[in-house]
Scaffold this active site. Structure first.
Site, PDB file in Angstrom:
ATOM      1  N   HIS A  21       0.823  -1.201   0.000  1.00  0.00           N
ATOM      2  CA  HIS A  21       0.000   0.000   0.000  1.00  0.00           C
ATOM      3  C   HIS A  21       0.862   1.258   0.000  1.00  0.00           C
ATOM      4  O   HIS A  21       0.509   2.263  -0.616  1.00  0.00           O
ATOM      5  CB  HIS A  21      -0.916   0.007   1.234  1.00  0.00           C
ATOM      6  CG  HIS A  21      -1.977  -1.037   1.182  1.00  0.00           C
ATOM      7  ND1 HIS A  21      -3.318  -0.738   1.024  1.00  0.00           N
ATOM      8  CD2 HIS A  21      -1.923  -2.391   1.264  1.00  0.00           C
ATOM      9  CE1 HIS A  21      -4.026  -1.858   1.015  1.00  0.00           C
ATOM     10  NE2 HIS A  21      -3.195  -2.872   1.162  1.00  0.00           N
ATOM     11  N   ASP A 122      -6.315   5.646   2.446  1.00  0.00           N
ATOM     12  CA  ASP A 122      -6.232   4.307   1.882  1.00  0.00           C
ATOM     13  C   ASP A 122      -7.559   3.578   2.043  1.00  0.00           C
ATOM     14  O   ASP A 122      -8.389   3.939   2.883  1.00  0.00           O
ATOM     15  CB  ASP A 122      -5.105   3.552   2.619  1.00  0.00           C
ATOM     16  CG  ASP A 122      -4.836   2.188   2.042  1.00  0.00           C
ATOM     17  OD1 ASP A 122      -5.419   1.210   2.546  1.00  0.00           O
ATOM     18  OD2 ASP A 122      -4.044   2.088   1.100  1.00  0.00           O
ATOM     19  N   TRP A 346      15.946 -12.076  -0.601  1.00  0.00           N
ATOM     20  CA  TRP A 346      15.246 -11.021  -1.336  1.00  0.00           C
ATOM     21  C   TRP A 346      15.792 -10.901  -2.756  1.00  0.00           C
ATOM     22  O   TRP A 346      16.990 -11.053  -2.992  1.00  0.00           O
ATOM     23  CB  TRP A 346      15.418  -9.692  -0.596  1.00  0.00           C
ATOM     24  CG  TRP A 346      14.689  -8.554  -1.241  1.00  0.00           C
ATOM     25  CD1 TRP A 346      13.400  -8.171  -1.038  1.00  0.00           C
ATOM     26  CD2 TRP A 346      15.222  -7.660  -2.221  1.00  0.00           C
ATOM     27  NE1 TRP A 346      13.093  -7.094  -1.828  1.00  0.00           N
ATOM     28  CE2 TRP A 346      14.191  -6.758  -2.569  1.00  0.00           C
ATOM     29  CE3 TRP A 346      16.464  -7.536  -2.854  1.00  0.00           C
ATOM     30  CZ2 TRP A 346      14.366  -5.744  -3.502  1.00  0.00           C
ATOM     31  CZ3 TRP A 346      16.646  -6.528  -3.791  1.00  0.00           C
ATOM     32  CH2 TRP A 346      15.598  -5.637  -4.108  1.00  0.00           C
ATOM     33  N   ASN A 368       0.696  -4.724  -7.051  1.00  0.00           N
ATOM     34  CA  ASN A 368       1.995  -4.132  -7.384  1.00  0.00           C
ATOM     35  C   ASN A 368       2.774  -5.038  -8.330  1.00  0.00           C
ATOM     36  O   ASN A 368       3.381  -4.580  -9.303  1.00  0.00           O
ATOM     37  CB  ASN A 368       2.814  -3.876  -6.116  1.00  0.00           C
ATOM     38  CG  ASN A 368       2.373  -2.619  -5.398  1.00  0.00           C
ATOM     39  OD1 ASN A 368       1.732  -1.761  -5.970  1.00  0.00           O
ATOM     40  ND2 ASN A 368       2.712  -2.523  -4.136  1.00  0.00           N
ATOM     41  N   GLU A 388      -7.997 -10.165  -2.370  1.00  0.00           N
ATOM     42  CA  GLU A 388      -8.621  -9.742  -3.629  1.00  0.00           C
ATOM     43  C   GLU A 388      -7.885 -10.301  -4.841  1.00  0.00           C
ATOM     44  O   GLU A 388      -8.242 -10.005  -5.982  1.00  0.00           O
ATOM     45  CB  GLU A 388      -8.670  -8.205  -3.695  1.00  0.00           C
ATOM     46  CG  GLU A 388      -7.389  -7.519  -4.134  1.00  0.00           C
ATOM     47  CD  GLU A 388      -6.264  -7.582  -3.101  1.00  0.00           C
ATOM     48  OE1 GLU A 388      -5.121  -7.229  -3.458  1.00  0.00           O
ATOM     49  OE2 GLU A 388      -6.513  -7.978  -1.944  1.00  0.00           O
TER      50      GLU A 388
END
Length: 471
Positions: A21, A122, A346, A368, A388
């Site tokens: 977010h 948001d 990562w 994203n 979602e």
């Protein structure tokens, strides 16, 4: 706190928790400050963002742009309320703390009121529309997910009133105005079971969204043309009957990080391996920073990738306490070492997706990641894990046409045989060729959206003009 005087137009932003977010909020702030000469104030608290995330904001504030960060104290937690909602745990705790922050936020906004021409919050913080509206500051929501998900949220109160059944108990497609019929299993998790507290929390968010002055969506027209048309041309059918006007809709995406914002020292090993692979030959596999497959599903994925014969780069995340021996088949990495890499740390996702050797992306459909893939022209295998992501996956396959989907076994699992099939299809099959062509088209559309005269550029210019006229 003293009032900040400025000659420039000034907006305040209140992002919610989660890096997924925060990133679009930061990218939006950069564009407003750099392209439209706004002062941007981020308002937050330690319960909303972690210290590393607040550090990211402070780094942005020291970048030379007119961006600043204000923090207010975290409200006290109500342990009894948290016990009442033990199912949902952390999420309920966060929503509770946001509710308790209305008064301190309003007090802080009051000190800035004469300067502020818009307040942006948001999806998870729609309750903050109330203090902004009370101070006569126009309130907006920056939606960090897809336009298709917004359609479902706005229609949620109507759907709730039309039936007494939970979506998970229905075995039929549901019609949403302006959208293709969608099987109920693809609706977001919080909308599935109307007996659960999380259902009613999101129902409240759906009602509050209708009270915003506008909703900014991190998307662009060519990616979600049908959903955006529904939101603009048929929004009265999406809103509850009692809403006379509803918020204006502004597609302002794609808002994604630049590849040079990723740490240079991380992931060099997997990039070097990619440099040695043929063009468009490697399947990138990643389920996001928070996505874990079960041990059984991880083994099926491994065996399917091995059997496919395709090259792959798999960013493997698992619970720290779980040893590799429990999830990867014995001898797997030794057998695939000539054409596959399992990367356990990562990885610089945008630089990986923009590498010429990447030919497809097995993706959890976090928004994203979707937008990063679109902007790099990489087609998807849509493999959602929750929330979602199911809805995004459905529309990426049915509407956007840049994804293929595996055949699901019971429990949303995928067999090794199906992994093998879909991996080969993505790189060599007819469906793979079609989604690769569509991904290339959307890459160009994403570039044009932010070019001079592009649709997202123009939408942002309209917003900037409106907000400056509010001063």
């Amino acid at each position: 706190m003293q009032k900040m005087g400025t000659q420039k137009a000034h907006i305040a932003m209140f992002p919610s928790w989660g890096t997924g977010h925060l990133i679009p909020f930061m990218e939006f702030a950069k564009r407003m400050a750099a392209d439209h000469s706004f002062t941007v104030t981020f308002i937050t608290s330690s319960f909303m963002l972690s210290r590393p995330q607040i550090s990211q904001l402070r780094c942005l504030a020291s970048s030379g742009l007119d961006i600043r960060v204000l923090e207010f104290p975290s409200p006290e937690e109500d342990t009894e309320e948290e016990k009442t909602h033990s199912e949902g745990g952390h999420l309920f705790k966060m929503f509770q703390l946001v509710e308790k922050s209305k008064v301190p936020l309003q007090d802080l906004l009051r000190t800035l009121k004469d300067d502020i021409c818009a307040f942006i919050t948001d999806l998870f913080c729609t309750v903050m529309i109330e203090p902004s509206t009370a101070l006569h500051i126009p309130a907006y929501v920056l939606l960090t997910t897809a336009a298709s998900n917004l359609c479902l949220m706005l229609y949620h109160p109507t759907l709730h009133a039309q039936t007494t059944s939970s979506l998970c108990d229905m075995d039929r497609p549901v019609d949403i105005p302006g959208l293709p019929s969608m099987p109920t299993r693809y609706f977001p998790d919080p909308m599935q079971r109307r007996t659960e507290p999380i259902y009613h929390l999101f129902l409240r968010h759906s009602h509050r969204l209708c009270n915003a002055d506008g909703i900014l969506i991190n998307t662009f027209h060519d990616l979600e043309s049908g959903s955006i048309r529904a939101l603009i041309d048929r929004k009265r059918e999406l809103f509850p009957d009692e809403i006379e006007k509803g918020p204006e809709i502004y597609p302002v995406g794609p808002l994604i990080r630049a590849s040079d914002s990723e740490p240079n020292e991380s992931g060099s090993g997997c990039l070097e391996w990619l440099d040695r692979q043929p063009v468009a030959s490697v399947i990138f596999v990643s389920f996001g920073s928070m996505g874990f497959l079960s041990a059984e599903q991880t083994r099926e994925l491994a065996l399917g990738l091995e059997a496919s014969g395709e090259r792959f780069l798999w960013v493997l995340r698992k619970p720290e306490a779980q040893p590799d021996s429990e999830i990867l088949p014995a001898g797997f990495e030794e057998r695939i070492r000539d054409r596959g890499v399992v990367w356990r740390s990562w990885a610089p996702q945008i630089r990986l997706l923009s590498h010429q050797s990447i030919g497809g992306f097995v993706c959890h459909c976090g928004w994203n990641s979707v937008l990063e893939s679109v902007s790099c022209g990489v087609p998807l295998v849509a493999w959602p894990l929750g929330a979602e992501q199911w809805t995004s996956a459905f529309f990426l396959v049915k509407e956007s046409g840049m994804a293929i989907e595996p055949q699901w076994a019971p429990g949303w699992s995928v067999s090794k045989e199906e992994v093998q099939r879909v991996a080969r299809e993505l790189i060599r099959g007819e469906s793979g060729r079609a989604v690769r062509a569509r991904a290339a088209e959307l890459k160009e559309s994403a570039r044009k959206a932010w070019a001079d005269g592009g649709r997202s550029t123009e939408v942002l210019s309209v917003l900037a003009s409106q907000w400056k006229s509010n001063r």
